[in-house]
Design an enzyme around this catalytic site. Structure first.
Site, PDB file in Angstrom:
ATOM      1  N   GLU A 110       0.832  -1.221   0.000  1.00  0.00           N
ATOM      2  CA  GLU A 110       0.000   0.000   0.000  1.00  0.00           C
ATOM      3  C   GLU A 110       0.862   1.265   0.000  1.00  0.00           C
ATOM      4  OE1 GLU A 110      -3.081  -0.268  -0.568  1.00  0.00           O
ATOM      5  OE2 GLU A 110      -3.957  -1.971   0.496  1.00  0.00           O
ATOM      6  N   ARG A 115     -14.748  -2.621  -6.237  1.00  0.00           N
ATOM      7  CA  ARG A 115     -15.044  -3.631  -5.209  1.00  0.00           C
ATOM      8  C   ARG A 115     -15.974  -4.696  -5.753  1.00  0.00           C
ATOM      9  NH1 ARG A 115     -10.982  -3.415  -3.284  1.00  0.00           N
ATOM     10  NH2 ARG A 115     -10.595  -1.932  -4.943  1.00  0.00           N
TER      11      ARG A 115
END
Length: 721
Positions: free
Chosen positions: A235, A654
């Site tokens: 990340e 998503r």
DNA sequence: GTTGCGTTTATTTTT
DNA sequence: TAAACGCAAC
């Protein structure tokens, strides 16, 4: 283990060409641009395996850093499954735990006590309040949170108190220095003083101090370079300025730094994350290899096309286009509603019918929104319609009042100098040490030039009066006794691995909490009438957390792959439990709570990052909500609006199978109803991907008939189960 | 130290 | 609109 265990390519099996390239690049800086759903974790896991098995790197020489405990847990699990027990020697940690680890080991070189306290938001604010009181900044007149935010921002950008002051005075170019920035610059040095006097560090320090240490201290630097030869950071788009420096320093001259991330999913700029870190990686680490993972394994072609179209409108990004071999999929629904109630009703109806028509569990649905406040309508409607849901976010376990009061007691025991903790509990439960008494003690401490904790011990009746003195002495006695018993418990738990049942520290915690009288206090507070039992249970859970910590520490010593005689291993202590609590505030059972088969998920777009659902509803897609009105008129508007757009991109990606976008024409806010316009980003989605309709429009008759048949068939099947 | 009333304010939040 | 907070009075 893969079948061909002898070959050097064994960890490349089952990977696509880009993933393979990433896995086999072991030396020198590497940036893996991993789009949503492109098998990022798999790639990291295989890369670690490759390092160990093929490049013959000792597992203990590998450091992998994540942001969240959840991510660290997941990676640990997957690496161990794939590589085997020796993978336990890999250091897998969050940034902040890594910071604690470095500070525990080398912090004394910066003058830190061996057992320092860690201040999270509430304690930071307490420390700031103390600091402000000393320099006459009235916390009633000013919003300390703003000051706190500013100081935190400085710390994340490595601006020292002196630099902060200079930065302000140099702004003589006509731009009026923000009044809060001036206050913050004054409070900043004092705040740091208070922290050090309490023997505490704040969350920002957990990154900042190790970085300073690495820079200044040759010996510490060498020790860490000797330990870790390969560094990975997950990340990376969420890293801030300090973390960039930390990455540089940790990888050192070997420059074996592999960072993984997606600039298009950078959504934490408001918290100090710098997208620039991932955009400029090649400049920061010259000669870096860049590998793009663009093959998506998650979503349908339509969903990806929409995502690509939305994000393409952003400038300043690494060009990427997600592609997939998945099916085209259903059209994306775009629905207009009259009000947020109509929107929630419609989502509820859709979930009910889709569940039966497509035979889906509730867990495959998610409702994603911009701000937590939007969840309420959905909660109400779902409750009325008996749709089970799981609300993610809101106040966490350790932010609950009774829990943080209890934790303050523990902190006062473990860290006797912790003024913030002491002041929080000194009159809770009420014991006759009121505001004026505390102020007199503070005054006394200042006059004598001693700390608050010592002042409590040395203050005399002529300063505060006899009654108050007696109360203080009783309070100190409570702590002293607690401390004695704790030492006995710590000695006991250091000796033997706990068997079944209770553990020494856990037992101590329960008994000590009893003596504090918190539970009684909680029960007698009329505001807790309804929640008294739940709150009392929370206190028991807290003791349970300590028990579990104790077991875990011992488990870590004896788990397969670990060395039981490891000199670094330390027995469980209350202080250790507290720092683990500060860094990982998940109540244990709920570790995997973000995935639940039987309930619809309600959460913010931010919390949804990293997750996937087969059926996603993105709700409240209106200008003013997404993008949020605060972003629209933010001083750095353009940047801010790009981040909002990325938020939508995260939401869209998503979804695996179906995606529903909705907005309202009107919404209640600040009293009355206001008119809303659809989000400006919606127009960027090509029309041919969409099925645009209003709330109550019926499906075309053909489809409708087919679906109705499924509906009844599935309902029968489900009832039969 | 507590109670109640008026005032204010309403993003996101990995650690 | 509602909740959360501060302040004044008890």
């Amino acid at each position: 283990m893969p079948p061909d265990a002898a070959s050097n390519t064994r960890h490349l099996i089952g990977l696509n060409p880009e993933q393979r390239a990433a896995v086999s690049h072991t030396e020198g800086p590497l940036l893996i641009l991993a789009g949503a759903g492109t098998g990022k974790t798999k790639t990291i896991v295989h890369r670690i395996a490759h390092l160990i098995r093929v490049a013959e790197v000792h597992p203990a020489r590998i450091l992998a850093v994540t942001f969240t405990n959840r991510a660290a847990d997941e990676m640990r699990e997957r690496v161990q499954d794939y590589v085997g027990p020796e993978a336990k020697r890999v250091t897998l940690s969050t940034f902040h735990s890594l910071g604690v680890r470095i500070l525990r080991e080398h912090g004394h070189r910066l003058g830190l006590p061996k057992k320092f306290a860690i201040y999270a938001t509430a304690d930071q604010l307490g420390a700031l309040k103390t600091a402000c009181a000393e320099i006459s900044i009235d916390d009633n007149r000013f919003d300390l949170k703003k000051i706190q935010f500013q100081i935190s921002d400085w710390k994340n950008r490595r601006v020292s108190p002196e630099q902060a002051k200079r930065e302000l005075s140099e702004e003589g170019d006509g731009t009026r220095a923000d009044a809060y920035a001036v206050l913050a610059a004054t409070a900043y040095p004092k705040y740091e003083e208070v922290l050090r006097a309490c023997g505490a560090v704040d969350f920002d320090d957990l990154l900042l101090l190790p970085t300073q240490l690495l820079e200044q201290d040759e010996e510490a630097r060498r020790a860490l370079w000797k330990r870790w030869h390969y560094v990975m950071i997950d990340e990376y788009q969420d890293t801030n300025g300090v973390q960039l420096d930390m990455a540089r320093l940790l990888s050192g001259s070997r420059r074996n730094l592999c960072v993984v991330g997606d600039d298009d999913q950078s959504i934490y700029g408001f918290r100090g994350a710098q997208v620039g870190n991932i955009l400029e990686f090649e400049r920061h680490f010259p000669g870096a290899r860049v590998i793009r993972l663009e093959q998506n394994y998650r979503s349908t072609k339509r969903i990806l096309a929409a995502a690509n179209a939305v994000i393409a409108a952003n400038t300043a990004r690494h060009e990427k286009t997600l592609r997939t071999e998945n099916s085209v999929g259903a059209p994306i629904e775009q629905v207009e509603h009259d009000s947020e109630i109509a929107e929630a009703e419609s989502v509820a109806r859709e979930i009910t019918t889709r569940r039966l028509m497509h035979k889906l569990p509730f867990g495959s649905f998610a409702v994603l929104y911009r701000a937590n406040a939007q969840s309420r309508v959905f909660e109400e409607v779902f409750r009325n319609r008996n749709i089970p849901y799981r609300l993610v976010g809101g106040t966490s376990f350790f932010e609950r009042k009774e829990v943080s009061d209890a934790v303050a007691y523990f902190r006062a025991i473990a860290h006797p100098d912790d003024e913030i903790a002491l002041r929080r509990i000194i009159n809770y439960p009420t014991r006759g040490i009121g505001r004026t008494t505390v102020l007199k003690v503070v005054e006394f401490a200042r006059a004598e030039n001693i700390g608050f904790a010592r002042a409590l011990k040395e203050v005399t009746a002529d300063v505060i009066g006899a009654a108050a003195l007696r109360a203080i002495q009783q309070f100190l006695l409570l702590l002293e006794d607690g401390r004695k018993e704790l030492h006995a418990a710590e000695a006991e738990t250091a000796l033997n691995r706990p068997k079944e049942g209770t553990t020494p520290l856990g037992r101590w915690a329960l008994a000590f909490l009893e003596k504090t009288g918190i539970e009684q206090e909680v029960r007698s507070d009329p505001r807790n009438a309804k929640s008294a039992d739940a709150r009392a249970d929370n206190l028991k859970d807290l003791a349970g957390t300590i028990t579990r910590y104790e077991r875990r520490v011992w488990d870590e010593r004896f788990e397969p792959g670990a060395n039981p005689d490891d000199e670094e291993w330390e027995p469980p202590t209350l202080s250790g439990a507290l720092s683990r609590l500060a860094l990982d505030d998940r109540p244990d059972e709920e570790e995997d709570d973000r995935v639940d088969q039987h309930r619809v998920t309600l959460m913010t777009l931010h919390s949804a990052k990293g997750l996937e659902f087969s059926d996603v509803f993105l709700v409240g897609l209106e200008d003013g909500i997404l993008p949020h009105s605060r972003s629209i008129d933010a001083p750095n508007g353009a940047e801010s609006l790009q981040e909002e757009r990325r938020l939508l991109y995260v939401g869209i990606t998503r979804a695996r199978q179906r995606l529903t976008l909705s907005y309202c024409r009107q919404r209640k806010r600040a009293g009355g109803a206001i008119d809303c316009l659809p989000s400006r980003y919606l127009t960027d989605i090509p029309q041919d991907l969409l099925n645009i309709r209003g709330s109550n429009v019926e499906l075309p008759p053909e489809e409708s008939k087919q679906l109705r048949q499924n509906f009844f068939a599935n309902m029968k099947a489900m009832l039969a189960e």
